[in-house]
Structure formats: structure tokens, C-alpha cells
Design an enzyme around this catalytic site. Structure first.
Site, PDB file in Angstrom:
ATOM      1  N   ASP A 287      45.659  58.602  49.470  1.00 50.23           N
ATOM      2  CA  ASP A 287      46.493  59.472  50.710  1.00 50.23           C
ATOM      3  C   ASP A 287      46.504  60.917  50.170  1.00 50.23           C
ATOM      4  O   ASP A 287      46.146  61.251  49.262  1.00 50.23           O
ATOM      5  CB  ASP A 287      47.568  58.717  50.849  1.00 50.23           C
ATOM      6  CG  ASP A 287      48.538  58.948  49.852  1.00 50.23           C
ATOM      7  OD1 ASP A 287      48.510  59.637  48.791  1.00 50.23           O
ATOM      8  OD2 ASP A 287      49.919  58.394  49.884  1.00 50.23           O
TER       9      ASP A 287
ATOM     10  N   ASP B 163      46.660  49.486  55.328  1.00 46.61           N
ATOM     11  CA  ASP B 163      46.997  49.260  54.090  1.00 46.61           C
ATOM     12  C   ASP B 163      48.946  49.211  54.208  1.00 46.61           C
ATOM     13  O   ASP B 163      49.304  49.878  55.158  1.00 46.61           O
ATOM     14  CB  ASP B 163      46.902  50.558  53.419  1.00 46.61           C
ATOM     15  CG  ASP B 163      47.834  51.935  53.648  1.00 46.61           C
ATOM     16  OD1 ASP B 163      47.797  52.234  54.679  1.00 46.61           O
ATOM     17  OD2 ASP B 163      48.648  52.052  52.863  1.00 46.61           O
TER      18      ASP B 163
ATOM     19  N   CYS C  64      45.817  27.668  51.093  1.00 50.50           N
ATOM     20  CA  CYS C  64      45.265  28.656  50.603  1.00 50.50           C
ATOM     21  C   CYS C  64      44.713  28.556  49.019  1.00 50.50           C
ATOM     22  O   CYS C  64      44.808  27.553  48.457  1.00 50.50           O
ATOM     23  CB  CYS C  64      46.458  29.559  50.230  1.00 50.50           C
ATOM     24  SG  CYS C  64      46.394  31.307  49.336  1.00 50.50           S
TER      25      CYS C  64
ATOM     26  N   CYS D  78      44.665  30.703  46.552  1.00 50.79           N
ATOM     27  CA  CYS D  78      44.800  31.748  45.482  1.00 50.79           C
ATOM     28  C   CYS D  78      45.266  30.745  44.537  1.00 50.79           C
ATOM     29  O   CYS D  78      45.774  29.557  44.290  1.00 50.79           O
ATOM     30  CB  CYS D  78      45.998  32.602  45.964  1.00 50.79           C
ATOM     31  SG  CYS D  78      47.655  32.086  45.867  1.00 50.79           S
TER      32      CYS D  78
ATOM     33  N   CYS E 283      48.779  29.104  44.685  1.00 51.07           N
ATOM     34  CA  CYS E 283      48.721  27.822  45.457  1.00 51.07           C
ATOM     35  C   CYS E 283      47.757  26.776  44.884  1.00 51.07           C
ATOM     36  O   CYS E 283      48.338  25.538  45.074  1.00 51.07           O
ATOM     37  CB  CYS E 283      48.215  28.256  46.734  1.00 51.07           C
ATOM     38  SG  CYS E 283      49.308  29.096  47.828  1.00 51.07           S
TER      39      CYS E 283
ATOM     40  N   HIS F 229      49.884  35.937  45.804  1.00 49.43           N
ATOM     41  CA  HIS F 229      49.474  34.872  47.037  1.00 49.43           C
ATOM     42  C   HIS F 229      49.302  35.931  48.282  1.00 49.43           C
ATOM     43  O   HIS F 229      48.804  35.628  49.303  1.00 49.43           O
ATOM     44  CB  HIS F 229      50.523  34.075  47.134  1.00 49.43           C
ATOM     45  CG  HIS F 229      50.682  33.238  48.408  1.00 49.43           C
ATOM     46  ND1 HIS F 229      49.909  32.276  48.896  1.00 49.43           N
ATOM     47  CD2 HIS F 229      51.490  33.504  49.587  1.00 49.43           C
ATOM     48  CE1 HIS F 229      49.985  31.938  50.164  1.00 49.43           C
ATOM     49  NE2 HIS F 229      50.749  32.838  50.716  1.00 49.43           N
TER      50      HIS F 229
END
Lengths: 383, 383
Positions: free
Chosen positions: A90, A263, A301, A303, A306, A332
Site C-alpha cells: 500500500d 485484502d 476444510c 487446512c 482441520c 484456518h
């Protein structure tokens, strides 16, 4: 470089590829925020594992500490942070407003006192570009002012006009060919001011456009019409980035309206506070029920958290104030948003995006779909 | 099960394999401490990646929160924590002494107030075994008293005698065949009391023996002679575990004297404080020099932090109070101790352990090798 190819379109929603020097990414996508040169608690390898594509870094923070020259000495952000893919920085403008003390805005730029040591710092369009060139991100942002909500129309108008003059100075200052500078459309939630900002900004024909000045406290009933107005006027064949937006429902509404990039610190911040994002809404692992639940956060999920852990274990980590808790919940939540955008992309490929988004909303909002969400889907579908 | 096979021996130092229900490990080894069911900041996958072999968990902490029954409902520690390898649980005795309030020791056991909520809790040999059976570690420890340093000889003697009676009760209470219970030799730094403890403890012929009551504040000049005396009397063909020891120099001295297993919170704790372990001593990443150093912590280290990051980046993370800093320094420090023990094992395989250990000490202590270290190597080598 910076080619943006639309692969599928359904109403306003689209799936596309965006080529950058550090790799080609697929939109719609959510970009994790690595404010100080690290996505809080998450390693670069984990970012790759969960499907992160572009990582954000903050000019304001990195110029103050460790200083952009140290990052440049590492060959820029990929060498410094060990994340090998594309970055976006940014401009520093937003953080100056939210974190700087005693700030003073003039035509020249902004002076403020550092939140770290109180030293007086000046940030101008030229300085912002200089820092962003040293940081070396693939996408850099024009130095703009993001006014607070609410703000007086007259102030908003003067601010957006100055932001356009700053954009011109940024483009003048820019020297690197391997960085794409995105302009930022301002104008708050006023249709008239958005139109003015668009009319003044579009002629610069930057390789991408951001929608700024939203998600700063205004109601969603005002935010999404402003998004809709803006995406309706932005050129079709360039990426569109809705800044600071990261709630799952806002991503879906944004994609419906033709936004490509998002974002927000939300997934990592809410993870550090013990909350997990799911299709059924946000799960509070600080509450008592999860302490005895032997199922994962989300059985659908993939991830690491999980695949490895029960809710009971994660709730234990939170109560025990163990570092692994914020780490796993951040992981997650980022994976959830990446999967959400991938699922939106899959639906776009199949031409079923609006059906999918409607069904997603009905489950997420437990049948009580808010009018702003419904309206965003309808506008996006062209109903 | 629980076979201990010595592969190489050099003086008192040895390299061996130790078979447990969750896998065969190689000694000498350092065991990371996962007090509350997690090695602070480190995932189970990372533990596997860096070569961890056995993970410790603390009975005192887990019985108080989340309670051993919840762990048992996950099938024990591997299911709860997602670390698939062997575990070792302590008996809770040490933590009661260091963390419990208003503690009272009787022949029956210890009563204390929980450091979490002040509730009154009783821990006895029988209760300790019950909790450890529910937690399901491969190696469990006898419930003992670890007296403070210094303590009166009369107190030490009465305590070690009671610890032997508690050992007998632990063995009586034990029901699971798939857990090895290690007895703990006490006696402080007194040769006479160590001999007494050994004479009373060895007849129980447990599958392994721990050396307790050391590393509690006594000078190293007193600690290592007590280690040497004990390893000289323990049976050769059973594993020997020096409890609470984790400084690199202490591991090397311990291996020289015939110790097989070590554990300590030191590598993760000092990592959270910004220190990195190396062959050249401990590197302080809080100091100013590393902020500009573009080399890794240790160019000879294969951990993720050393493969990915410069000292300057890690020093930035520390100053910025980013979670990735303690995570990466903990990971490096654990890997350093695992590599140190693997290097000791390699030297044992080649019959060069004492030469290697001497050279390691000269570099680590920058030529100023302390007498206690020199003496430990000489005793171990049989010089």
C-alpha cells in the site's frame, strides 16, 4: 507483464488471470496482510500450502521499521520475508491517517509523528513511490488520502481532487518498469463524488484500479452501492481491487459486483481472538461448547488445523494461552477465504456463480439474508 | 517392548535404540517439552521435520486443564496433540512443588491449591499413575519429590526414602502393559544420599531410570559429580534420563557420563526471549549487531529459519513483536539440540566421541573450557 485475462464472466462477476513478475495469479482472490513483513504467525511455506497468491506489506510500517533500505538490501520483500511469490504494497496513506500522531495534510503530502518513537516523518507521493520501489512489490499503490466516515461532502471533494493530483505525481516519480501502480478511486459513499473521482482518475489508464475509501465504518447498505457504481464504470479488462475488505459475505458480494482482489487483516486478527470462519458463520472457540467437541472446526476444510485438531484441543490451547492457537486459527481463516474465492472461481467456470453465491448466503446467514447482500447479487447478476 | 539396545559404547558414553509402542527412538536424544499438550509455538509436523523423537507432556498441567479425561477421549496424547510419535509424561510432582500454592506433603501424597483457580487438589502416587494412564504416554514417571537446592541432609534423606515408598505404590497402581514406568533416583548433590537412593531404588528394576533432583540451582561443579556417581551405578542396559537438563554444554557432559535422554523448556523459552543456540554459544538477537547481518543464525543449520531468514529479518521480527520470531527461534533451538545429539551419536558410531566433544567444547566456550566440563569428559572417557 501485468496482463489481465478474463477467463469467464457471469453478469458482472469474472474469473481471470493476472500476470506479475513473481508469478501469475488467479482472481477472484483474497490477499493476506503481512503488515510488518510477516503475515502474523504464518510462515511463507504455509502461505504457499494454503494457496495464498499475493501477500500485502505496509509501506508505513516498513519505512519506519526496519527502514526500506534494509529490505532493499535483501533484494526486496521476497528476499526479506522468504515469501517467493508476488507482493502488493500500500502507499502508506491509510496508516498515516490511522496510526500517525499530529498529522498535517498539505498539497505537498502528509507530515506526522511516528507511532513508534514520535519522530517527525514526511510522506509525499514521491516518497511513497521511492519506498515502494525499494520494497520491490509487484503491485504498488498510488499515495492517496482515505477520508474517515462520515466526512463533509466538500472535504471529500477537495480530498479526492488532491488524491488525483498526488496520483499524477506518483506516476511522474515512478521509475521501475517491473511494478504496476494502481490508482485508487475515492469519493466515500456519495454517488456524485464517486463519479467525479472516476472521471478524474480513469484517464490515467493505470494497469489496475483500487476502490478506496470504503469499509471504514459506513453501513453495508451504503458501501455496496458505491462498489457497484464504481465497478460499473471501471474498465473491464483491468484488475479491480476493493481495499480493506475481508469478511466472507463482503467478498462474495464484491465478486458478484465484479471485484477481483481483496485484502484485510480480518482473518488473522479474528483468528488471534479465537474465532474461526466457516460456511455456517463465525465459530467462537472461546465459548464453552467447543471445549468438549471432538470434531474439527470444519470437516470440509483441508487446512492443517482441520486435518489435525479437534475443536476441543484448539479451545484448550486458547484457554491455556498457547501460541499455537492464534497460529492455527489464523491459518484456518486464511485457508477458508482462499477456498471461498476458489469455490467462487469454480462456480464461475461452471456458469453457476450466482446460484452458488445465493445458496452460500442462505446457509451463512441462516436463511436471514440481509437486503444489501441480496441486492449486491441482483445487481451483479444484472437482475 | 521397551527394548534398549546399545549400538556403540565409548567410555561411558553410548548410542542406543529404545523401542516404545509409538516407535523406536535413537539415543542420546533431547526431548522437547509440550507442557500443556503443545511444544510452545511448534506444530507436530515441524517436530517430525526437525527430528524430535519423544515429546514430553506435564501431568500437573493437563490434569488441571483440560483434565485427563478429555485427553483420554481423544485416544490419549497422540490423538489430542496430533503428534503421532512417542510421549513421556512426568509425574506432576515437580510442578506441584514449583507451581502449586499452599502445598502440604504427607506420606499419602501432596495437597495443593491449583495455580489456575485456587481449587484444592490432591496428588498421590496412585492418582499420578491414574492420570498418566489416561494421558497414555509410552514412558511414565514415578511420583517423586524433587527437593529444592539447598536442602538439609536429614530432609533429603527422609524425602528420598518416601520417594521410594511412593515408587512402590506407583508400581502397585499401574495397570497398563504398554507404558514403561521409570523410577527416579534422588539424593541431591550428596554422594552418600545418592548411594542410599540408588540402593533403595535399583531393586525395583524398572525399565529405565531417571536422575532427578538436579539442575535445580546447584553449581555445575556439584551437579555433574552427582550425575557421574549415579550413571556409574545404574544398570548398563537400561535407558538413563537426566531430568530438566537442556543447555548444550550440559547435554554433552551428560552424554559423556552415560546419559541417554534429556528434556528441558530451555530451547523454546530462550528462543521466545530472542536467543539462538549455536556452536559458538548463544546468539542474542535482541542486541543491535544482528539487525544489519544478512547471514542466517547458523549457516550450518538445516532448520526452516536458517534456510529462510537472515539475522536482520529475525531481529526485525523481535523488535516488531511478531509471533513468527518466537516460533522461528524455538524451532531453530530445538533443531540445534536435536542436531547436537545426532552429531554426538555420529561421533559415537565412529568411535570419536570424546575427541569431538572436546573440540566442540573448545569452540563453544571460546577456549575457556570450565573445569566441570573438562572433568565430566575425563570421567566419561575413563581417564
Amino acid at each position: 507483464m501485468f496482463e489481465f485475462d478474463i477467463l469467464q464472466q457471469e453478469g458482472r462477476a469474472r474469473r481471470a488471470t493476472f500476470r506479475t513478475p513473481h508469478g501469475t495469479v488467479t482472481t477472484p482472490m483474497f490477499m493476506p496482510v503481512g503488515t510488518q513483513g510477516t503475515v502474523k504467525g504464518i510462515s511463507p511455506q504455509e502461505l504457499l500450502d494454503i494457496g495464498s497468491q499475493i501477500v500485502l506489506a505496509n509501506t508505513y510500517h516498513l519505512m519506519l521499521r526496519p527502514g526500506e533500505q534494509l529490505v532493499a538490501a535483501h533484494g526486496g520483500l521476497p528476499g526479506f520475508t522468504a515469501y517467493p511469490g508476488p507482493f502488493l504494497t500500500d502507499s502508506g496513506g491509510f496508516q498515516v491517517m490511522s496510526l500517525g500522531h499530529m498529522r498535517k495534510i498539505t498539497e505537498q503530502g502528509v507530515t506526522f509523528k511516528s507511532h513508534l518513537d514520535g519522530s517527525r516523518v514526511e510522506l509525499t507521493p514521491e516518497r511513497s513511490v521511492e519506498v515502494q520501489e525499494a520494497l520491490g512489490a509487484d503491485v504498488i499503490m498510488a499515495f492517496d488520502e482515505c477520508p474517515p466516515y462520515p466526512a463533509e461532502p466538500l472535504y471529500l471533494q477537495r480530498s479526492l481532487e488532491r488524491t488525483v493530483r498526488w496520483l499524477e505525481r506518483c506516476l511522474e516519480a515512478k521509475t521501475r518498469e517491473d511494478q504496476a501502480l494502481f490508482a485508487i478511486v475515492q469519493g466515500g459513499t456519495s454517488g456524485e463524488l464517486r463519479e467525479q473521482s472516476l472521471a478524474l482518475t480513469l484517464p490515467f489508464a493505470t494497469p489496475g484500479f483500487a476502490i478506496g475509501g470504503l469499509a471504514v465504518g459506513e453501513p453495508k447498505e451504503e458501501m455496496f452501492p458505491a462498489v457497484a457504481l464504481t465497478t460499473g464504470r471501471l474498465p473491464a479488462h483491468k484488475p479491480r481491487y476493493l481495499m480493506g475488505v475481508g469478511h466472507p459475505e463482503d467478498l462474495i458480494a464484491g465478486v458478484a459486483l465484479g471485484v477481483d482482489m481483496f485484502d484485510c487483516v480480518y482473518p488473522t486478527r479474528t483468528g488471534r481472538f479465537g474465532y474461526a470462519l466457516t460456511d455456517d458463520g463465525r465459530l467462537n472457540l472461546n465459548s464453552s461448547a467447543p471445549r468438549r467437541q471432538l470434531e474439527p472446526i470444519d470437516s470440509g476444510c483441508d487446512c492443517y488445523a482441520c486435518r489435525s485438531y479437534t475443536r476441543a484441543y484448539l479451545a484448550h490451547l486458547i484457554r491455556a494461552e498457547e501460541m499455537l492457537a492464534p497460529r492455527m486459527l489464523s491459518l484456518h481463516n486464511l485457508r477458508y477465504l482462499h477456498r471461498l474465492m476458489a469455490r467462487a472461481g469454480d462456480a464461475l467456470q461452471q456458469g453457476t456463480f450466482f446460484n452458488w453465491a445465493t445458496a452460500w448466503g442462505e446457509r451463512y446467514f441462516r436463511q436471514e439474508v440481509p437486503a444489501w447482500f441480496q441486492k449486491a447479487l441482483e445487481t451483479g447478476a444484472g437482475i
